[in-house]
Design an enzyme around this catalytic site. Structure first.
Site, PDB file in Angstrom:
ATOM      1  N   ASN A  73      72.270  33.069  15.342  1.00 46.54           N
ATOM      2  CA  ASN A  73      71.668  32.908  14.024  1.00 46.54           C
ATOM      3  C   ASN A  73      70.294  32.262  14.060  1.00 46.54           C
ATOM      4  OD1 ASN A  73      74.053  33.848  12.480  1.00 46.54           O
ATOM      5  ND2 ASN A  73      74.996  32.045  13.412  1.00 46.54           N
ATOM      6  N   TYR A 113      40.412  39.977  48.476  1.00 47.24           N
ATOM      7  CA  TYR A 113      40.756  40.969  47.459  1.00 47.24           C
ATOM      8  C   TYR A 113      40.624  42.360  48.070  1.00 47.24           C
ATOM      9  CZ  TYR A 113      40.505  44.220  43.610  1.00 47.24           C
ATOM     10  OH  TYR A 113      40.736  45.300  42.797  1.00 47.24           O
ATOM     11  N   HIS A 168      44.167  35.554  54.418  1.00 50.53           N
ATOM     12  CA  HIS A 168      43.552  34.458  53.675  1.00 50.53           C
ATOM     13  C   HIS A 168      42.540  34.946  52.647  1.00 50.53           C
ATOM     14  CE1 HIS A 168      44.994  32.162  57.156  1.00 50.53           C
ATOM     15  NE2 HIS A 168      44.304  32.983  57.919  1.00 50.53           N
ATOM     16  N   SER A 179      35.295  37.439  58.655  1.00 50.26           N
ATOM     17  CA  SER A 179      35.398  36.661  57.416  1.00 50.26           C
ATOM     18  C   SER A 179      34.161  36.831  56.529  1.00 50.26           C
ATOM     19  CB  SER A 179      35.576  35.184  57.760  1.00 50.26           C
ATOM     20  OG  SER A 179      36.775  34.981  58.468  1.00 50.26           O
ATOM     21  N   ALA A 185      31.226  38.353  60.821  1.00 48.83           N
ATOM     22  CA  ALA A 185      31.405  37.566  59.616  1.00 48.83           C
ATOM     23  C   ALA A 185      30.152  37.570  58.753  1.00 48.83           C
ATOM     24  CB  ALA A 185      31.764  36.129  59.991  1.00 48.83           C
TER      25      ALA A 185
END
Length: 205
Positions: free
Chosen positions: A4, A144, A141, A183, A201
């Protein structure tokens, strides 16, 4: 039981979740704390020796293989998890396929149309979207990877970004077998990285 108001609804939800947790444990699933687990959907196929830590949410339709561990505070929706997979704490996985022997997280996000082969490592603060990653590749690490095809035995270094969007259109990146991406690399799509290529890198390709 009747409902309820919102308080009664939340109580009934807890009763329902306790019943689902009990059913999973009867089938051999280890829940570290059944009171802190939610199944908001269904498990289409369930293997053996599955261990689930606290505050895990399984939503939609999921398939779980055998010998899986799922870390605390993880959300999995409409995904397929292969055998011998380790998912560490604080991961978000949606509409993805994870191959056997893979390790995910902690703090990883697998967005829709992500397909990982066997023995793939996806690590801390890595986001993958609409990408295929073949067996034995590692993205460990702060990276994206979007709209990308990654071959087998590829190592992608920390801070690598596939720049898939130019403000109007999206393009695909291809990284072939055995490539080593240093990296802090930006791969500006459309771009292909050939087999056994090494990129230093801090490069922009």
């Amino acid at each position: 039981m009747g409902v309820n108001n919102r308080m009664q609804l939340s109580h009934l939800e807890r009763v329902y979740q306790q019943e689902q947790a009990a059913s999973l444990m009867e089938q051999g699933v280890t829940l570290r704390d059944p009171a802190r687990f939610d199944l908001r959907g269904s498990i289409e196929s369930l293997g053996q020796d599955i261990e689930i830590d606290i505050n895990v949410i399984l939503a939609g339709k999921n398939t779980l293989g055998s010998n899986i561990t799922i870390g605390a505070n993880t959300r999995i929706k409409n995904s397929t998890i292969g055998d011998n997979v380790e998912i560490l704490d604080n991961c978000v996985i949606e509409n993805a396929v994870i191959g056997s022997g893979s390790r995910i997280g902690p703090f990883a996000r697998l967005r829709p149309e992500t397909v990982l082969g066997s023995h793939v490592h996806i690590g801390n603060f890595v986001e993958i979207k609409k990408s295929d990653v073949a067996e034995n590749s590692k993205i460990n690490h702060l990276s994206y990877i979007g709209d990308t095809t990654v071959g087998c035995n590829v190592n992608i270094g920390a801070g690598t970004i596939t720049c898939n969007y130019d403000g109007a259109n999206k393009f695909r990146t291809v990284i072939e077998d055995g490539a080593f991406i240093g990296s802090d690399t930006q791969l500006v799509a459309p771009v292909t990285i050939g087999k056994i290529v090494t990129i230093g890198a801090g490069s922009t390709i």
